[in-house]
Design a protein around this motif. Structure first.
Motif, PDB file in Angstrom:
ATOM      1  N   VAL A   1     -87.473  97.398  56.123  1.00 44.41           N
ATOM      2  CA  VAL A   1     -87.776  96.727  54.851  1.00 44.41           C
ATOM      3  C   VAL A   1     -89.252  96.803  54.483  1.00 44.41           C
ATOM      4  O   VAL A   1     -89.605  96.730  53.299  1.00 44.41           O
ATOM      5  N   TRP A   2     -90.144  96.974  55.468  1.00 43.50           N
ATOM      6  CA  TRP A   2     -91.570  97.074  55.149  1.00 43.50           C
ATOM      7  C   TRP A   2     -91.879  98.317  54.325  1.00 43.50           C
ATOM      8  O   TRP A   2     -92.888  98.382  53.628  1.00 43.50           O
ATOM      9  N   GLY A   3     -91.008  99.304  54.399  1.00 37.39           N
ATOM     10  CA  GLY A   3     -91.209 100.507  53.592  1.00 37.39           C
ATOM     11  C   GLY A   3     -91.062 100.270  52.103  1.00 37.39           C
ATOM     12  O   GLY A   3     -91.463 101.112  51.296  1.00 37.39           O
ATOM     13  N   LEU A   4     -90.496  99.117  51.702  1.00 39.15           N
ATOM     14  CA  LEU A   4     -90.319  98.833  50.277  1.00 39.15           C
ATOM     15  C   LEU A   4     -91.649  98.764  49.537  1.00 39.15           C
ATOM     16  O   LEU A   4     -91.727  99.116  48.346  1.00 39.15           O
ATOM     17  N   PHE A   5     -92.709  98.294  50.203  1.00 37.16           N
ATOM     18  CA  PHE A   5     -94.013  98.226  49.539  1.00 37.16           C
ATOM     19  C   PHE A   5     -94.484  99.613  49.100  1.00 37.16           C
ATOM     20  O   PHE A   5     -95.202  99.758  48.117  1.00 37.16           O
TER      21      PHE A   5
ATOM     22  N   VAL B   1     -90.079 114.469  53.585  1.00 38.17           N
ATOM     23  CA  VAL B   1     -89.025 114.802  54.544  1.00 38.17           C
ATOM     24  C   VAL B   1     -89.598 115.409  55.822  1.00 38.17           C
ATOM     25  O   VAL B   1     -89.122 115.122  56.924  1.00 38.17           O
ATOM     26  N   LEU B   2     -90.637 116.224  55.690  1.00 39.92           N
ATOM     27  CA  LEU B   2     -91.248 116.792  56.891  1.00 39.92           C
ATOM     28  C   LEU B   2     -91.876 115.692  57.742  1.00 39.92           C
ATOM     29  O   LEU B   2     -91.762 115.706  58.976  1.00 39.92           O
ATOM     30  N   SER B   3     -92.514 114.735  57.087  1.00 42.38           N
ATOM     31  CA  SER B   3     -93.089 113.599  57.814  1.00 42.38           C
ATOM     32  C   SER B   3     -92.001 112.801  58.511  1.00 42.38           C
ATOM     33  O   SER B   3     -92.142 112.401  59.675  1.00 42.38           O
ATOM     34  N   ASN B   4     -90.890 112.579  57.802  1.00 43.50           N
ATOM     35  CA  ASN B   4     -89.803 111.780  58.361  1.00 43.50           C
ATOM     36  C   ASN B   4     -89.149 112.458  59.567  1.00 43.50           C
ATOM     37  O   ASN B   4     -88.878 111.815  60.581  1.00 43.50           O
ATOM     38  N   ILE B   5     -88.893 113.762  59.457  1.00 46.28           N
ATOM     39  CA  ILE B   5     -88.257 114.477  60.567  1.00 46.28           C
ATOM     40  C   ILE B   5     -89.131 114.421  61.811  1.00 46.28           C
ATOM     41  O   ILE B   5     -88.657 114.130  62.913  1.00 46.28           O
TER      42      ILE B   5
ATOM     43  N   SER C   1     -89.150 106.381  59.074  1.00 50.59           N
ATOM     44  CA  SER C   1     -88.901 106.470  57.636  1.00 50.59           C
ATOM     45  C   SER C   1     -89.890 105.626  56.843  1.00 50.59           C
ATOM     46  O   SER C   1     -90.329 106.015  55.758  1.00 50.59           O
ATOM     47  N   THR C   2     -90.274 104.475  57.386  1.00 47.98           N
ATOM     48  CA  THR C   2     -91.250 103.619  56.712  1.00 47.98           C
ATOM     49  C   THR C   2     -92.608 104.299  56.612  1.00 47.98           C
ATOM     50  O   THR C   2     -93.258 104.289  55.555  1.00 47.98           O
TER      51      THR C   2
ATOM     52  N   ALA D   1     -94.893 105.708  53.254  1.00 43.42           N
ATOM     53  CA  ALA D   1     -96.310 105.437  53.023  1.00 43.42           C
ATOM     54  C   ALA D   1     -97.058 106.735  52.739  1.00 43.42           C
ATOM     55  O   ALA D   1     -97.911 106.805  51.836  1.00 43.42           O
ATOM     56  N   ILE D   2     -96.738 107.776  53.489  1.00 46.75           N
ATOM     57  CA  ILE D   2     -97.361 109.086  53.267  1.00 46.75           C
ATOM     58  C   ILE D   2     -97.003 109.619  51.877  1.00 46.75           C
ATOM     59  O   ILE D   2     -97.848 110.175  51.172  1.00 46.75           O
ATOM     60  N   SER D   3     -95.745 109.422  51.466  1.00 43.06           N
ATOM     61  CA  SER D   3     -95.297 109.861  50.147  1.00 43.06           C
ATOM     62  C   SER D   3     -96.072 109.172  49.027  1.00 43.06           C
ATOM     63  O   SER D   3     -96.500 109.811  48.058  1.00 43.06           O
ATOM     64  N   THR D   4     -96.270 107.864  49.159  1.00 41.51           N
ATOM     65  CA  THR D   4     -97.015 107.112  48.142  1.00 41.51           C
ATOM     66  C   THR D   4     -98.461 107.586  48.054  1.00 41.51           C
ATOM     67  O   THR D   4     -99.004 107.780  46.956  1.00 41.51           O
ATOM     68  N   LEU D   5     -99.102 107.777  49.210  1.00 45.07           N
ATOM     69  CA  LEU D   5    -100.485 108.265  49.234  1.00 45.07           C
ATOM     70  C   LEU D   5    -100.586 109.635  48.575  1.00 45.07           C
ATOM     71  O   LEU D   5    -101.530 109.905  47.825  1.00 45.07           O
ATOM     72  N   PHE D   6     -99.598 110.480  48.824  1.00 43.21           N
ATOM     73  CA  PHE D   6     -99.599 111.812  48.221  1.00 43.21           C
ATOM     74  C   PHE D   6     -99.540 111.718  46.690  1.00 43.21           C
ATOM     75  O   PHE D   6    -100.278 112.422  45.984  1.00 43.21           O
ATOM     76  N   PHE D   7     -98.683 110.860  46.161  1.00 42.69           N
ATOM     77  CA  PHE D   7     -98.569 110.694  44.713  1.00 42.69           C
ATOM     78  C   PHE D   7     -99.892 110.232  44.105  1.00 42.69           C
ATOM     79  O   PHE D   7    -100.314 110.718  43.045  1.00 42.69           O
ATOM     80  N   ILE D   8    -100.543 109.276  44.763  1.00 45.20           N
ATOM     81  CA  ILE D   8    -101.805 108.748  44.241  1.00 45.20           C
ATOM     82  C   ILE D   8    -102.866 109.848  44.187  1.00 45.20           C
ATOM     83  O   ILE D   8    -103.535 110.051  43.156  1.00 45.20           O
ATOM     84  N   VAL D   9    -103.020 110.571  45.279  1.00 50.42           N
ATOM     85  CA  VAL D   9    -104.039 111.626  45.344  1.00 50.42           C
ATOM     86  C   VAL D   9    -103.730 112.745  44.340  1.00 50.42           C
ATOM     87  O   VAL D   9    -104.615 113.203  43.601  1.00 50.42           O
ATOM     88  N   TYR D  10    -102.486 113.179  44.292  1.00 53.27           N
ATOM     89  CA  TYR D  10    -102.106 114.262  43.378  1.00 53.27           C
ATOM     90  C   TYR D  10    -102.348 113.861  41.918  1.00 53.27           C
ATOM     91  O   TYR D  10    -102.882 114.640  41.119  1.00 53.27           O
ATOM     92  N   THR D  11    -101.952 112.647  41.573  1.00 50.98           N
ATOM     93  CA  THR D  11    -102.089 112.194  40.185  1.00 50.98           C
ATOM     94  C   THR D  11    -103.552 112.117  39.783  1.00 50.98           C
ATOM     95  O   THR D  11    -103.916 112.485  38.652  1.00 50.98           O
TER      96      THR D  11
END
Length: 445
Positions: A136-140, A169-173, A198-199, A203-213
């Motif tokens: 559930v902590w991954g919801l943030f 997905v690469l991070s998760n695997i 998965s959590t 977090a890595i996915s969110t950071l990627f979106f911020i940096v890319y944007t």
């Protein structure tokens, strides 16, 4: 672009395939978790089905909210009101962080009691709770990612979704492999390792979106990172649209939880079979979802451009494209289901027992394609209240059938999977009836 005539099959595909790839990447997370749990044990495999659907139900509260924001962003983008998009994005992020905090608090205080009441097996309960406490902590992170997805979908700039999906997905695997089995000196955490991996991946996915944007998007055009005071007016505007989509997605996912809980009372083997079938179904559903989600974004833009009359022809075009993309995968899975199931388990008896259920599930997609394309087109018009009631009617059909087949008759698991057909028929009939009437053309949001 003006009108759906400019949304040619090539254009639709250029918008859809990044969404499809991103959904494929997200689906690979579920496949990875299931495949790893299948090597840990039957209890963990069954528990991961309930735990992941329970988490998904909580996640859908926020995801449904972001769909409402996406519809608003698409409408403003179609009307050329670019500066207002940033305000919708910022207010949406703030509200979603509040939702995440409320869900985490609920999960820690109520989930142990709730899960104990609805799960029969003590072993499955323990494994489910171990997963949920960390997941559930991954919801943030995942809910903030939802707002980035809403922005890129609403502005029809979907290419970034592919790259983000690959990163996640690469991070998760990698993280799941290390944490589940205890590699590189890390402790072997089992199902809890899947949750933690998965959590962190989210977090890595969110950071990627911020940096890319910040680096690759003209965010100043949309005033995307412009901090402002909380705006009750904008928040109320978002809630008017997203409140219904939030309820809609929560109820939709809640029916999945009801399904798996009903199956869990039939025994661990039917539950494990259902987990395999669900993951196989999810692979096909992501294709339908990618095309239907693209339809939502385009319909919202068409409404902003005052081209509501082009919605139905667009839906027909999307249905045909979706069917052609799905056809080879559908035929292969129908004729050789055993090959598909070896991804999830190496138990020959379990594979043989799951074949009828796989084939029943596959045939429901003959209805799912038109049902979901039309249903998400209803949401794209901004009539989210109507979409909620359509979902509610379809859910009643679904729950009634599951109660009859799994709980009352204790039918074979393959017959239980016919429930998806009842649900899809409800969506299809109600959505077509609403869109065919045409009195939604001038709906304002």
């Amino acid at each position: 672009m003006n009108g759906s005539n400019n949304y040619s099959p090539r254009t639709i595909w250029s918008l859809t395939y990044p969404v499809l790839i991103s959904l494929l990447m997200e689906h690979l997370i579920g496949i990875t978790d299931t495949a790893f749990m299948g090597r840990v044990g039957a209890t963990e495999l069954g528990a991961s089905a309930i735990a992941s659907v329970y988490y998904l139900m909580l996640y859908m509260i926020g995801f449904g909210f972001s769909i409402g924001a996406e519809i608003l962003i698409g409408r403003r983008n179609g009307a050329g009101q670019y500066r207002s998009i940033g305000a919708i994005f910022y207010q949406g992020v703030v509200m979603l962080l509040g939702i995440a905090a409320a869900i985490v608090f609920f999960s820690y205080t109520a989930s142990p009691t709730l899960l104990r009441r609805i799960i029969a097996s003590p072993e499955v309960y323990d494994a489910t709770l171990a997963y949920t406490r960390l997941r559930v902590w991954g919801l943030f992170f995942s809910l903030v990612t939802c707002m980035f997805r809403a922005f890129y979908m609403g502005t029809t700039r979907t290419r970034i979704l592919t790259l983000n999906g690959v990163v996640m997905v690469l991070s998760n695997i990698l993280l799941n492999y290390l944490l589940i089995f205890g590699k590189l000196g890390l402790p072997a955490m089992g199902i809890a390792g899947a949750a933690l991996g998965s959590t962190i991946a989210e977090a890595i996915s969110t950071l990627f979106f911020i940096v890319y944007t910040r680096l690759r998007t003209d965010y100043r055009r949309y005033e995307l990172f412009r901090l402002s005071r909380l705006s009750p007016r904008i928040q109320a505007q978002i809630l008017r649209v997203s409140g219904w989509t939030t309820l809609q997605y929560f109820i939709s996912t809640g029916t999945w939880l009801f399904f798996f809980l009903a199956i869990e009372h039939l025994g661990q083997e039917p539950l494990a079979i259902s987990n395999i079938v669900r993951n196989t179904s999810s692979f096909l559903f992501m294709i339908v979802s990618a095309f239907a989600s693209t339809g939502t974004a385009i319909v919202s833009n068409l409404m902003g451009q005052q081209h509501a009359g082009e919605v139905m022809p667009l839906c027909g075009r999307i249905m045909r494209m979706c069917a052609w993309v799905m056809l080879p995968i559908f035929v292969f899975a129908l004729l050789a289901p055993e090959i598909v199931m070896r991804i999830f388990t190496d138990d020959p008896a379990l594979i043989a027992a799951a074949v009828p259920s796989i084939r029943v599930m596959l045939l429901t997609y003959l209805i799912n394609i038109p049902a979901y394309v039309l249903f998400l087109a209803v949401s794209g018009t901004g009539n989210t209240r109507v979409a909620f009631w359509i979902e509610f009617i379809a859910t009643l059909l679904y729950v009634a059938y599951i109660w009859l087949a799994a709980i009352h008759l204790k039918a074979d698991i393959a017959l239980c999977w016919l429930s998806d057909a009842f649900y899809a028929v409800g969506l299809l009939v109600c959505s077509w009836f609403f869109l065919a009437r045409g009195n939604w053309y001038h709906h304002r949001i």
